[in-house]
Design an enzyme around this catalytic site. Structure first.
Site, mmCIF file in Angstrom:
data_model
loop_
_atom_site.group_PDB
_atom_site.id
_atom_site.type_symbol
_atom_site.label_atom_id
_atom_site.label_comp_id
_atom_site.label_asym_id
_atom_site.label_seq_id
_atom_site.Cartn_x
_atom_site.Cartn_y
_atom_site.Cartn_z
ATOM 1 N N SER A 132 0.818 -1.210 0.000
ATOM 2 C CA SER A 132 0.000 0.000 0.000
ATOM 3 C C SER A 132 0.847 1.253 0.000
ATOM 4 C CB SER A 132 -0.918 0.031 1.218
ATOM 5 O OG SER A 132 -1.645 1.244 1.210
ATOM 6 N N HIS A 189 -7.720 -3.402 4.691
ATOM 7 C CA HIS A 189 -7.111 -2.071 4.630
ATOM 8 C C HIS A 189 -7.864 -1.230 3.584
ATOM 9 C CE1 HIS A 189 -4.537 0.755 2.415
ATOM 10 N NE2 HIS A 189 -3.868 0.961 3.534
ATOM 11 N N ASN A 190 -8.111 -1.825 2.451
ATOM 12 C CA ASN A 190 -8.794 -1.078 1.391
ATOM 13 C C ASN A 190 -10.247 -0.784 1.745
ATOM 14 O OD1 ASN A 190 -6.372 -1.454 0.077
ATOM 15 N ND2 ASN A 190 -7.309 -1.868 -1.898
ATOM 16 N N GLU A 193 -10.079 2.056 3.879
ATOM 17 C CA GLU A 193 -9.751 3.196 2.983
ATOM 18 C C GLU A 193 -11.039 3.761 2.361
ATOM 19 O OE1 GLU A 193 -6.479 2.430 0.112
ATOM 20 O OE2 GLU A 193 -7.941 2.885 -1.450
HETATM 21 C C1 6PG Z 1 -3.219 1.289 -1.706
HETATM 22 C C2 6PG Z 1 -4.538 1.364 -2.429
HETATM 23 C C3 6PG Z 1 -4.534 0.691 -3.752
HETATM 24 C C4 6PG Z 1 -5.890 0.676 -4.449
HETATM 25 C C5 6PG Z 1 -6.416 1.993 -4.832
HETATM 26 C C6 6PG Z 1 -7.636 1.971 -5.753
HETATM 27 O O1 6PG Z 1 -3.264 0.778 -0.600
HETATM 28 O O2 6PG Z 1 -2.203 1.740 -2.223
HETATM 29 O O3 6PG Z 1 -5.510 0.740 -1.632
HETATM 30 O O4 6PG Z 1 -4.103 -0.623 -3.542
HETATM 31 O O5 6PG Z 1 -5.738 -0.067 -5.595
HETATM 32 O O6 6PG Z 1 -6.711 2.730 -3.711
HETATM 33 O O7 6PG Z 1 -8.697 1.278 -5.232
HETATM 34 P P1 6PG Z 1 -10.143 1.453 -5.881
HETATM 35 O O8 6PG Z 1 -9.963 1.553 -7.360
HETATM 36 O O9 6PG Z 1 -10.918 0.233 -5.510
HETATM 37 O O10 6PG Z 1 -10.709 2.712 -5.299
#
Ligand code: 6PG
Length: 471
Positions: A132, A189-190, A193
């Site tokens: 990430s 984590h996502n 996010e």
């Molecule tokens: C990270 C992000 C990354 C993710 C983007 C886009 O931790 O660097 O989580 O891995 O791919 O944030 O995610 P979405 O296209 O689903 O919004």
């Protein structure tokens, strides 16, 4: 390429993430070799790397595999899905027993389990590692979430610890647990996010529409918040985004960006799997749904104006900003609480053996959800490793007591003004539900028994009961 040179680390997929990651590896003193089908990417890496002894690239998979010291450490930074399987198939005839393949993409955890089992039969180590921090993180220090075979991780550990982001001298990487633990943690984590981004967007909207603040003012507000307990990557970049001028036209860029959310699927997987596990993560669920609702732009435009939107009465600006800060903190904390609760349950169900204090610790720097709050979260789990939900943590008792009232004010203002705050409302309802001794689920149970004889249990005696409701 020099035939005799054996590089210490190999990376497949030299897009921006891959190129940045491999340059980071080389900067940290490990020689690295990249592979990509696209000759443009191969040349770009060679050029940017400068010294071919340190970092080199090739468009030939044979040359790539033979150019790596054994046991080979090969990391894949390619789009999740069938491409990962096809790269593995291409590698299989070339690699040797004991070699290690690491999937650094956002792969679905069940795919990781399947691939690990498949490669184990062939005596090839395989593990998933969440990465990430976006392109910049990959270059300067990402947060890394490896899981899988502990011994295999040992092979790559010095490299991972060197390239990871550092939080006060501690690398933001740790072996998380067996099987797909790494990909699972990255998935959640996502999900978190998604929740944090939705909450941030709601507060921006309320300040704008109910508070009448302009972009420059909201920018200032976020910049100030970033100096306090809300200090986080997402609050920081929100402030920067709000200050960005449109270089194709006049005005602020933010006002020209189409309000349709896109997604690659990790937030949705988090929600889906939380449902399978029976763990409530409503703020993550709603963040996924809001991206879906936002996609119906034409419908929304058609409906806008069909119904009256009330004018809620916003408090004075200072109070509004203060309440929003507290509400955002409250929402952030409850979103982490939901995600970590899901991780606790997944750890039990899938045997990941996760230490949540460690998970929170490696999220303190490098990753997208990095925030000052994670230091206290990690301490809370350290003190109480079996903590199920942060709501019960002594550490957060007084912050929750202090921020819940402003969160109610903010949600009430949104409701009164017809400004949707589903992330914040969901966090508040989650908190109110989790902290309510008696919920109206007694009625739902009675209804189930009424129409379907599904039975119910009683508060005053043991056993399972059914009532003939219509007699
Ligand atoms: C990270 C992000 C990354 C993710 C983007 C886009 O931790 O660097 O989580 O891995 O791919 O944030 O995610 P979405 O296209 O689903 O919004």
């Amino acid at each position: 390429m020099q035939a005799s040179k054996q590089y210490e680390f190999g990376l497949i997929g030299l897009g921006v993430m891959g190129r940045n990651f491999i340059l980071n590896v080389a900067d940290n003193g490990f020689s690295a070799l990249g592979y990509d089908l696209d000759p443009g990417q191969v040349e770009a890496l060679k050029e940017e790397g400068g010294d071919l002894e340190k970092v080199n690239a090739t468009g030939s998979l044979e040359e790539f595999v033979h150019g790596l010291a054994t046991p080979r450490k090969i990391m894949l930074l390619v789009p999740a899905g069938p491409i990962v399987d096809s790269v593995i198939e291409d590698l299989l005839p070339l690699v040797s027993e004991g070699d290690l393949i690491i999937d650094g993409g956002n792969s679905f955890f069940r795919d990781t389990d399947r691939r690990e089992a498949y490669l184990k039969e062939k005596k090839i180590h395989f593990f998933g590692a969440g990465v990430s921090g976006g392109a910049e993180g990959a270059r300067k220090g990402p947060s890394l979430m490896p899981g899988g075979d502990r011994e295999a991780y040992g092979e790559v550990r010095p490299i991972f610890e060197a390239v990871a982001a550092q939080f006060e001298g501690t690398p933001c990487v740790a072996y998380l647990g067996p099987k797909s633990a790494g990909n699972y943690v990255k998935m959640v984590h996502n999900g978190i996010e998604y929740g944090l981004m939705q909450l941030t967007a709601e507060v921006y909207d309320l300040l704008r529409r109910a508070g009448g603040l302009g972009n420059a003012e909201i920018r200032e507000v976020f910049a100030r918040w970033n100096q306090g307990r809300l200090q986080s990557f997402l609050v920081e970049i929100t402030s920067e985004i709000l200050g960005k001028k449109d270089d194709l036209d006049s005005g602020d860029l933010i006002d020209k960006i189409l309000d349709q959310g896109k997604q690659k699927g990790t937030g949705k997987w988090t929600s889906q799997n939380a449902m399978d596990l029976g763990i409530p993560v409503p703020t993550i669920d709603i963040a996924v749904s809001m991206r879906a609702i936002s996609a119906f732009k034409a419908d929304r435009l058609r409906a806008d104006g069909l119904f009256d939107r009330p004018a809620g009465k916003a408090p004075d600006r200072e109070t509004l900003v203060r309440d929003c800060e507290a509400a955002l903190y409250f929402g952030f904390l409850l979103t982490y609480a939901q995600g970590l609760h899901q991780l606790a349950e997944a750890s039990e169900t899938y045997g990941y053996e996760l230490e949540l204090a460690t998970v929170a610790r490696i999220w303190r720097a490098g990753c997208i959800i990095r925030a000052a709050l994670l230091e206290a979260i990690s301490m809370a789990y350290e003190q109480e490793p079996s903590l199920v939900n942060l709501v019960f943590s002594q550490t957060f008792r007084s912050p929750l007591r202090e921020t819940v009232a402003p969160a109610r004010n903010v949600v009430a203002l949104g409701v009164a003004s017809g400004i949707p705050l589903p992330g914040l409302s969901s966090a508040l309802s989650y908190f109110d539900s989790y902290t309510t001794g008696r919920l109206p689920m007694n009625l739902v149970q009675a209804q189930r028994d009424f129409f379907g004889s599904h039975t119910y249990q009683r508060t005053d005696r043991e056993g399972t009961f059914h009532t003939d409701w219509e007699s």
